[in-house]
Design a protein around this motif. Sequence first.
Motif, mmCIF file in Angstrom:
data_model
loop_
_atom_site.group_PDB
_atom_site.id
_atom_site.type_symbol
_atom_site.label_atom_id
_atom_site.label_comp_id
_atom_site.label_asym_id
_atom_site.label_seq_id
_atom_site.Cartn_x
_atom_site.Cartn_y
_atom_site.Cartn_z
ATOM 1 N N UNK A 1 0.842 -1.177 0.000
ATOM 2 C CA UNK A 1 0.000 0.000 0.000
ATOM 3 C C UNK A 1 0.889 1.241 0.000
ATOM 4 N N UNK A 2 0.489 2.226 -0.783
ATOM 5 C CA UNK A 2 1.241 3.468 -0.895
ATOM 6 C C UNK A 2 1.108 4.290 0.385
ATOM 7 N N UNK A 3 2.222 4.885 0.815
ATOM 8 C CA UNK A 3 2.194 5.732 2.009
ATOM 9 C C UNK A 3 1.427 7.011 1.705
ATOM 10 N N UNK A 4 0.537 7.380 2.603
ATOM 11 C CA UNK A 4 -0.198 8.632 2.473
ATOM 12 C C UNK A 4 0.567 9.743 3.180
ATOM 13 N N UNK A 5 0.664 10.871 2.532
ATOM 14 C CA UNK A 5 1.311 12.022 3.158
ATOM 15 C C UNK A 5 0.403 12.595 4.232
ATOM 16 N N UNK A 6 0.985 13.031 5.340
ATOM 17 C CA UNK A 6 0.160 13.665 6.373
ATOM 18 C C UNK A 6 -0.281 15.051 5.919
ATOM 19 N N UNK A 7 -1.574 15.302 5.986
ATOM 20 C CA UNK A 7 -2.129 16.590 5.606
ATOM 21 C C UNK A 7 -2.874 17.144 6.823
ATOM 22 N N UNK A 8 -2.465 18.313 7.287
ATOM 23 C CA UNK A 8 -3.113 18.927 8.445
ATOM 24 C C UNK A 8 -4.586 19.156 8.108
ATOM 25 N N UNK A 9 -5.461 18.696 9.008
ATOM 26 C CA UNK A 9 -6.895 18.835 8.821
ATOM 27 C C UNK A 9 -7.544 17.629 8.161
ATOM 28 N N UNK A 10 -6.722 16.710 7.641
ATOM 29 C CA UNK A 10 -7.257 15.507 6.999
ATOM 30 C C UNK A 10 -7.462 14.410 8.039
ATOM 31 N N UNK A 11 -8.421 13.526 7.746
ATOM 32 C CA UNK A 11 -8.746 12.404 8.616
ATOM 33 C C UNK A 11 -8.246 11.112 7.994
ATOM 34 N N UNK A 12 -7.766 10.205 8.855
ATOM 35 C CA UNK A 12 -7.220 8.929 8.414
ATOM 36 C C UNK A 12 -7.777 7.814 9.288
ATOM 37 N N UNK A 13 -7.826 6.636 8.722
ATOM 38 C CA UNK A 13 -8.220 5.441 9.465
ATOM 39 C C UNK A 13 -7.036 4.491 9.456
ATOM 40 N N UNK A 15 -5.841 1.071 9.411
ATOM 41 C CA UNK A 15 -6.491 -0.168 9.000
ATOM 42 C C UNK A 15 -6.151 -1.350 9.897
ATOM 43 N N UNK A 16 -5.113 -1.235 10.707
ATOM 44 C CA UNK A 16 -4.771 -2.312 11.639
ATOM 45 C C UNK A 16 -5.601 -2.226 12.913
ATOM 46 N N UNK A 17 -5.872 -1.013 13.401
ATOM 47 C CA UNK A 17 -6.604 -0.844 14.661
ATOM 48 C C UNK A 17 -8.036 -0.366 14.452
ATOM 49 N N UNK A 18 -8.353 0.059 13.223
ATOM 50 C CA UNK A 18 -9.673 0.602 12.869
ATOM 51 C C UNK A 18 -9.969 1.925 13.568
ATOM 52 N N UNK A 19 -8.949 2.617 14.051
ATOM 53 C CA UNK A 19 -9.121 3.887 14.750
ATOM 54 C C UNK A 19 -9.007 5.042 13.757
#
Length: 65
Positions: A1-13, A15-19
């Motif tokens: 899976x491609x690494x997602x860049x951190x974007x201030x204000x963006x939301x992420x899940x 996938x290992x912890x579902x948090x």
Amino acid sequence: MKMLSPIVGAWYKDLQTQIVFEVIDWDLANLTIETQYLDGEVAEYDLDAWREMLLQQVEAPEDWR
């Protein structure tokens, strides 16, 4: 899976912890990413830890504020 860049204000899940969390700061000088979870808890990751996470960018939860 491609690494997602951190974007201030963006939301992420995580996938290992579902948090779900929001990026609240991306410090380029120290290469750290600060996140906040729905319960208000704040965490900090270094760039190496961020790269190891399995993340999916998601919409902000309806009840996040």
